[in-house]
Design a protein around this motif. Sequence first.
Motif, PDB file in Angstrom:
ATOM      1  N   ASP A 189       6.804 -19.809  -1.943  1.00  0.00           N
ATOM      2  CA  ASP A 189       5.714 -20.644  -1.397  1.00  0.00           C
ATOM      3  C   ASP A 189       4.349 -20.035  -1.669  1.00  0.00           C
ATOM      4  O   ASP A 189       3.474 -20.008  -0.802  1.00  0.00           O
ATOM      5  CB  ASP A 189       5.864 -20.827   0.128  1.00  0.00           C
ATOM      6  N   PHE A 190       4.170 -19.547  -2.850  1.00  0.00           N
ATOM      7  CA  PHE A 190       2.931 -18.831  -3.204  1.00  0.00           C
ATOM      8  C   PHE A 190       1.699 -19.652  -2.824  1.00  0.00           C
ATOM      9  O   PHE A 190       0.831 -19.192  -2.066  1.00  0.00           O
ATOM     10  CB  PHE A 190       2.954 -18.538  -4.710  1.00  0.00           C
ATOM     11  N   ASN A 191       1.630 -20.869  -3.322  1.00  0.00           N
ATOM     12  CA  ASN A 191       0.408 -21.657  -3.063  1.00  0.00           C
ATOM     13  C   ASN A 191       0.201 -21.925  -1.578  1.00  0.00           C
ATOM     14  O   ASN A 191      -0.923 -21.928  -1.090  1.00  0.00           O
ATOM     15  CB  ASN A 191       0.437 -22.970  -3.847  1.00  0.00           C
ATOM     16  N   ALA A 192       1.298 -22.121  -0.853  1.00  0.00           N
ATOM     17  CA  ALA A 192       1.157 -22.438   0.579  1.00  0.00           C
ATOM     18  C   ALA A 192       0.722 -21.210   1.372  1.00  0.00           C
ATOM     19  O   ALA A 192       0.029 -21.309   2.380  1.00  0.00           O
ATOM     20  CB  ALA A 192       2.483 -22.969   1.120  1.00  0.00           C
ATOM     21  N   ARG A 193       1.134 -20.022   0.918  1.00  0.00           N
ATOM     22  CA  ARG A 193       0.890 -18.827   1.737  1.00  0.00           C
ATOM     23  C   ARG A 193      -0.348 -18.027   1.348  1.00  0.00           C
ATOM     24  O   ARG A 193      -0.724 -17.082   2.047  1.00  0.00           O
ATOM     25  CB  ARG A 193       2.116 -17.905   1.662  1.00  0.00           C
ATOM     26  N   ILE A 194      -0.970 -18.404   0.223  1.00  0.00           N
ATOM     27  CA  ILE A 194      -1.977 -17.507  -0.326  1.00  0.00           C
ATOM     28  C   ILE A 194      -3.220 -17.355   0.547  1.00  0.00           C
ATOM     29  O   ILE A 194      -3.930 -16.355   0.454  1.00  0.00           O
ATOM     30  CB  ILE A 194      -2.332 -17.901  -1.788  1.00  0.00           C
ATOM     31  N   GLU A 195      -3.468 -18.297   1.427  1.00  0.00           N
ATOM     32  CA  GLU A 195      -4.650 -18.155   2.295  1.00  0.00           C
ATOM     33  C   GLU A 195      -4.350 -17.407   3.595  1.00  0.00           C
ATOM     34  O   GLU A 195      -5.196 -17.324   4.473  1.00  0.00           O
ATOM     35  CB  GLU A 195      -5.241 -19.529   2.639  1.00  0.00           C
ATOM     36  N   THR A 196      -3.146 -16.879   3.750  1.00  0.00           N
ATOM     37  CA  THR A 196      -2.814 -16.153   4.987  1.00  0.00           C
ATOM     38  C   THR A 196      -3.857 -15.070   5.266  1.00  0.00           C
ATOM     39  O   THR A 196      -4.074 -14.200   4.413  1.00  0.00           O
ATOM     40  CB  THR A 196      -1.436 -15.453   4.842  1.00  0.00           C
ATOM     41  N   PRO A 197      -4.496 -15.082   6.442  1.00  0.00           N
ATOM     42  CA  PRO A 197      -5.464 -14.009   6.724  1.00  0.00           C
ATOM     43  C   PRO A 197      -4.779 -12.641   6.687  1.00  0.00           C
ATOM     44  O   PRO A 197      -3.675 -12.477   7.211  1.00  0.00           O
ATOM     45  CB  PRO A 197      -5.945 -14.334   8.147  1.00  0.00           C
ATOM     46  N   GLY A 198      -5.407 -11.693   6.037  1.00  0.00           N
ATOM     47  CA  GLY A 198      -4.777 -10.376   5.885  1.00  0.00           C
ATOM     48  C   GLY A 198      -3.791 -10.330   4.733  1.00  0.00           C
ATOM     49  O   GLY A 198      -3.200  -9.279   4.465  1.00  0.00           O
ATOM     50  N   GLY A 199      -3.584 -11.462   4.077  1.00  0.00           N
ATOM     51  CA  GLY A 199      -2.682 -11.508   2.921  1.00  0.00           C
ATOM     52  C   GLY A 199      -1.227 -11.664   3.328  1.00  0.00           C
ATOM     53  O   GLY A 199      -0.882 -11.528   4.497  1.00  0.00           O
ATOM     54  N   PHE A 200      -0.374 -11.979   2.354  1.00  0.00           N
ATOM     55  CA  PHE A 200       1.068 -11.974   2.664  1.00  0.00           C
ATOM     56  C   PHE A 200       1.727 -10.845   1.886  1.00  0.00           C
ATOM     57  O   PHE A 200       1.317 -10.515   0.780  1.00  0.00           O
ATOM     58  CB  PHE A 200       1.714 -13.346   2.431  1.00  0.00           C
ATOM     59  N   PRO A 201       2.734 -10.209   2.498  1.00  0.00           N
ATOM     60  CA  PRO A 201       3.271  -8.975   1.909  1.00  0.00           C
ATOM     61  C   PRO A 201       4.298  -9.222   0.809  1.00  0.00           C
ATOM     62  O   PRO A 201       4.990 -10.240   0.806  1.00  0.00           O
ATOM     63  CB  PRO A 201       3.948  -8.306   3.100  1.00  0.00           C
ATOM     64  N   LYS A 202       4.365  -8.249  -0.061  1.00  0.00           N
ATOM     65  CA  LYS A 202       5.425  -8.216  -1.067  1.00  0.00           C
ATOM     66  C   LYS A 202       6.646  -7.590  -0.395  1.00  0.00           C
ATOM     67  O   LYS A 202       6.487  -6.640   0.387  1.00  0.00           O
ATOM     68  CB  LYS A 202       4.922  -7.326  -2.199  1.00  0.00           C
ATOM     69  N   PRO A 203       7.838  -8.082  -0.660  1.00  0.00           N
ATOM     70  CA  PRO A 203       9.012  -7.432  -0.057  1.00  0.00           C
ATOM     71  C   PRO A 203       9.164  -6.006  -0.602  1.00  0.00           C
ATOM     72  O   PRO A 203       9.109  -5.802  -1.809  1.00  0.00           O
ATOM     73  CB  PRO A 203      10.192  -8.305  -0.505  1.00  0.00           C
ATOM     74  N   LEU A 204       9.300  -5.034   0.294  1.00  0.00           N
ATOM     75  CA  LEU A 204       9.437  -3.635  -0.124  1.00  0.00           C
ATOM     76  C   LEU A 204      10.721  -3.069   0.458  1.00  0.00           C
ATOM     77  O   LEU A 204      10.815  -2.842   1.669  1.00  0.00           O
ATOM     78  CB  LEU A 204       8.249  -2.805   0.371  1.00  0.00           C
ATOM     79  N   ALA A 205      11.706  -2.850  -0.407  1.00  0.00           N
ATOM     80  CA  ALA A 205      13.030  -2.435   0.072  1.00  0.00           C
ATOM     81  C   ALA A 205      12.964  -1.110   0.834  1.00  0.00           C
ATOM     82  O   ALA A 205      13.580  -0.961   1.902  1.00  0.00           O
ATOM     83  CB  ALA A 205      13.995  -2.326  -1.109  1.00  0.00           C
ATOM     84  N   ALA A 206      12.206  -0.128   0.304  1.00  0.00           N
ATOM     85  CA  ALA A 206      12.204   1.198   0.926  1.00  0.00           C
ATOM     86  C   ALA A 206      11.620   1.148   2.338  1.00  0.00           C
ATOM     87  O   ALA A 206      11.939   1.992   3.186  1.00  0.00           O
ATOM     88  CB  ALA A 206      11.428   2.198   0.061  1.00  0.00           C
ATOM     89  N   ARG A 207      10.772   0.166   2.584  1.00  0.00           N
ATOM     90  CA  ARG A 207      10.230  -0.019   3.940  1.00  0.00           C
ATOM     91  C   ARG A 207      11.339  -0.324   4.935  1.00  0.00           C
ATOM     92  O   ARG A 207      11.237  -0.032   6.128  1.00  0.00           O
ATOM     93  CB  ARG A 207       9.257  -1.196   3.916  1.00  0.00           C
ATOM     94  N   GLU A 208      12.384  -0.968   4.396  1.00  0.00           N
ATOM     95  CA  GLU A 208      13.539  -1.327   5.237  1.00  0.00           C
ATOM     96  C   GLU A 208      14.643  -0.278   5.120  1.00  0.00           C
ATOM     97  O   GLU A 208      15.781  -0.516   5.510  1.00  0.00           O
ATOM     98  CB  GLU A 208      14.114  -2.685   4.810  1.00  0.00           C
ATOM     99  N   ARG A 209      14.323   0.822   4.527  1.00  0.00           N
ATOM    100  CA  ARG A 209      15.312   1.877   4.285  1.00  0.00           C
ATOM    101  C   ARG A 209      16.495   1.392   3.457  1.00  0.00           C
ATOM    102  O   ARG A 209      17.651   1.753   3.710  1.00  0.00           O
ATOM    103  CB  ARG A 209      15.772   2.496   5.616  1.00  0.00           C
ATOM    104  N   SER A 210      16.190   0.540   2.511  1.00  0.00           N
ATOM    105  CA  SER A 210      17.202   0.133   1.544  1.00  0.00           C
ATOM    106  C   SER A 210      16.741   0.726   0.214  1.00  0.00           C
ATOM    107  O   SER A 210      15.589   0.562  -0.171  1.00  0.00           O
ATOM    108  CB  SER A 210      17.257  -1.399   1.522  1.00  0.00           C
ATOM    109  N   TRP A 211      17.640   1.481  -0.434  1.00  0.00           N
ATOM    110  CA  TRP A 211      17.202   2.324  -1.569  1.00  0.00           C
ATOM    111  C   TRP A 211      17.756   1.773  -2.864  1.00  0.00           C
ATOM    112  O   TRP A 211      18.951   1.856  -3.114  1.00  0.00           O
ATOM    113  CB  TRP A 211      17.644   3.779  -1.340  1.00  0.00           C
ATOM    114  N   LYS A 212      16.908   1.249  -3.700  1.00  0.00           N
ATOM    115  CA  LYS A 212      17.375   0.655  -4.968  1.00  0.00           C
ATOM    116  C   LYS A 212      17.390   1.722  -6.081  1.00  0.00           C
ATOM    117  O   LYS A 212      16.801   1.554  -7.135  1.00  0.00           O
ATOM    118  CB  LYS A 212      16.460  -0.498  -5.392  1.00  0.00           C
ATOM    119  N   THR A 213      18.026   2.845  -5.772  1.00  0.00           N
ATOM    120  CA  THR A 213      18.139   3.934  -6.754  1.00  0.00           C
ATOM    121  C   THR A 213      19.565   3.973  -7.293  1.00  0.00           C
ATOM    122  O   THR A 213      20.451   3.285  -6.759  1.00  0.00           O
ATOM    123  CB  THR A 213      17.858   5.292  -6.081  1.00  0.00           C
ATOM    124  N   GLU A 214      19.789   4.807  -8.305  1.00  0.00           N
ATOM    125  CA  GLU A 214      21.137   4.892  -8.869  1.00  0.00           C
ATOM    126  C   GLU A 214      22.150   5.401  -7.861  1.00  0.00           C
ATOM    127  O   GLU A 214      23.301   4.973  -7.845  1.00  0.00           O
ATOM    128  CB  GLU A 214      21.137   5.794 -10.103  1.00  0.00           C
TER     129      GLU A 214
END
Length: 759
Positions: A596-621
């Motif tokens: 929903d890029f176009n719908a969300r782009i005006e979110t005050p403070g921006g909208f976040p990119k999903p970050l796996a490590a923030r959730e303690r999910s590690w996309k390493t080997e």
Amino acid sequence: MARDAELKTYDGPAGGWGSARSVAGALVRDRAPLKSAAALAKQNKPGGFACVSCAWSKPRDPHVFEFCENGAKATGWELTSKTIGPEFFSRHPLAELETWSDFALEDQGRLTMPMRLNRATDRYEPIAWDAAFKEIGAALKAIEPKRAVFYASGRASLEASYMYQLLARAYGTNSLPDSSNMCHESTSVALPESIGQPVGTVFLEDFDHADCILFFGQNVGSNSPRMLHPLQEARKRGASIITFNPLKERGLERFINPQAPTEMLTGAETTISTQYCQLKAGGDLAALFGMCKALIAMDDRAVAEGLRRVVDADFIREHCHGVEAFKDACRARDWADLEARSGLGRREMGQAAEVYANSKAVIGVYGMGLTQHRLGVDNVQMLMNLLLLRGNVGRPGAGICPVRGHSNVQGQRTVGITEKVKLAPLEKLQELYGFKPPREDGMATVDACKGVIDGEVEAFVSLGGNFLRAVPETGAMEDAWRRLKLSVQIATKLNRSHVVGAKAAYLLPCLGRIEIDRRDGAPQFVSVEDSTSHFHASHGFAEPAADTLTSEPAIIAGIAQAALAANPRIDWAAWAKNYSLVRDAIEATYPSVFPDFNARIETPGGFPKPLAARERSWKTETGKANFVFPQALDEDPDMPARSPNALTLITLRSNDQFNTTVYGYDDRFRGVEGTRMVVLMNAKDIARLSLANGQTVTMRTIADDRLRQVQGFRVTAYDIPEGCVGAYYPECNPLIPLWHHAKVSKVPAAKAIPVTIHG
Ligand SMILES: Nc1nc2c(c(=O)[nH]1)N[C@H]1C(S)=C(S)[C@@H](COP(=O)(O)OP(=O)(O)OC[C@H]3O[C@@H](n4cnc5c(=O)[nH]c(N)nc54)[C@H](O)[C@@H]3O)O[C@H]1N2
Ligand SMILES: Nc1nc2c(c(=O)[nH]1)N[C@H]1C(S)=C(S)[C@@H](COP(=O)(O)OP(=O)(O)OC[C@H]3O[C@@H](n4cnc5c(=O)[nH]c(N)nc54)[C@H](O)[C@@H]3O)O[C@H]1N2
Ligand SMILES: [Mo]
């Protein structure tokens, strides 16, 4: 122009009245006071525009004036009423412009008309937009795609950047180097191996919850001053801030908020750093090993005595890989060696470790002081190791925070500007647009430089930036640049990359982000990603500098239509008129990042990119967070044996520049006035080398392959560790050998150049 040089002691804080005066002076000088002052009210605000200076986060609840001294200067610089048209170029041949300073070139004002170089007269001459596109298209078609480079500087929007990478790939190359190849590429290589994502893990709100912030090699007062606000808040809450920097940077010492009337009137400063570790350039690996060693020793003691653990054993057990080998490596390190390498005492490192051990939520912040080293990738991974030891990632108030450079440099990567095929959405592009993108890696910045020097690169297209001035080895680069068959420069202001002429050269002036971008009469807006992975809309606000200007997306579309065979699935003309269609295309290419890029782009403070490590999910080997560390701590394994007179040169930014854009000749915080041609030296080194304060000297790189030197620098006694000297970028870039770069990330090692100084 440079005035008589002076070095003064600046004893004011960062911010404060000095900052307010500096902003006012810059706006008046740029002859844009009213337009710029009005623009400043919209800077970094919902519904406003994203500052064109740094990439620091744009808060949801902005301050009344969400800008800083240097953001204001950048706005004034872009909105200047000075312009250059064809008459300027008919007066000044390139041979003359080549002798001008970086300041003088940009100070002419905004470029207004497309220009083509006439080699016979050595002058740029006007050309119509359509004719320029047609000629550039024909020239590109005549060149083998793998001999063309498409550079991007990090300021262009997500929309322009997406179109640009598509143009390059549809044309047939992945050679999409960008400024992050000289900047945070060490981050992009280090963090995936450590924690499985190429960007930082913290959001802006984490600064509200941290009780300790470690600051490595980032000069917040000059390069991301809005970040001083959360730091000031953190200090007021009692958080510790421990800084590691060879220079005592003013913004990291003290700050007065120039937008807080009572602070301005009372002079109530906030002390920023609670501990300041003035380490040697390149001493971070040793300092970080020292802190880890101290922490592990405390933990070993706690285990032996049955006390509470110092490391976060549960986190490490559940989430990490490789801790035992890392602990052994730390235990085996010798304190004397760590002290010699870091320039810090064992007690200093131990004290920092103690504060760290007693803090609940810690953020590790860093900048070019870590990334621009031969061991730049290892530096970042060592900081990550320190954070992992106490589980300081993926929970509120904790994590790693690389402070990005250009205002959309992180976003450009997110939408496909990369030379590495494994990071590019090639399958998706093929599926959506039906062409076969090339499958081999393209050239990164240093490869592109080598290609230009060897003659392998024949065409160089730039979406912004000043490549020729920003890269290493600028001497050899300038000679080789003249042999390029084609140079296409999309830019707002004149710079050195434009005036060193290629065989065929086009200068395509574009709108800046602060300007209203009307396509067929309808204002369009663009979007950017900030340092803490939030996407924001950016609406142009000021009337364009000239009505002959067009936008970056329109220029890219113009080139694409002329250079590529028609593809019914890519409607370049429609995209150039309506950027929401480009946002739809970005969403189709990256559905999980931009839903929903176009719908969300005006979110005050921006909208976040999903970050796996923030959730303690590690996309390493290993599927875990990895302790990765180097065996050897030698910064320059393949430099020739050092002469006893060798010094380590740190290239610096002043408080009056944005990269190669020089706003003026003062570096207020460091007390340097009226010149940039100084070499900052420890008084003991000055005496040891029989030099005198104020003497004019030549600096030479220690390297066997060729002579590299710069002349006319004034020795200036300064508070800098012995053995280290500091001087400004880009003046020192001829000193950096092309091969003097970080392992794997290839970031030029601009913070540790071995030099000798000659009277
Ligand atoms: N006003 C302004 N803002 C900018 C920019 C600008 O030029 N002007 N540039 C933008 C860009 S593209 C970028 S990448 C960022 C750059 O911002 P920073 O990351 O702050 O980069 P620098 O100013 O090059 O240097 C950072 C600091 O590293 C320290 N340092 C040098 N060597 C070492 C070392 O070995 N170890 C440690 N620990 N510290 C060291 C220096 O003393 C300096 O304080 O800022 C962005 N914002
Ligand atoms: N020795 C040394 N070298 C370094 C560094 C260092 O610390 N030391 N730092 C490195 C780093 S971190 C970086 S990021 C690079 C920077 O390298 P670049 O990004 O290539 O350089 P800039 O100086 O930011 O580019 C300035 C030019 O961008 C153009 N411009 C400005 N705004 C716009 C716009 O909106 N659109 C377009 N199309 N053009 C625009 C203007 O014409 C201006 O002259 O330099 C690197 N080089
Ligand atoms: Mo940068």
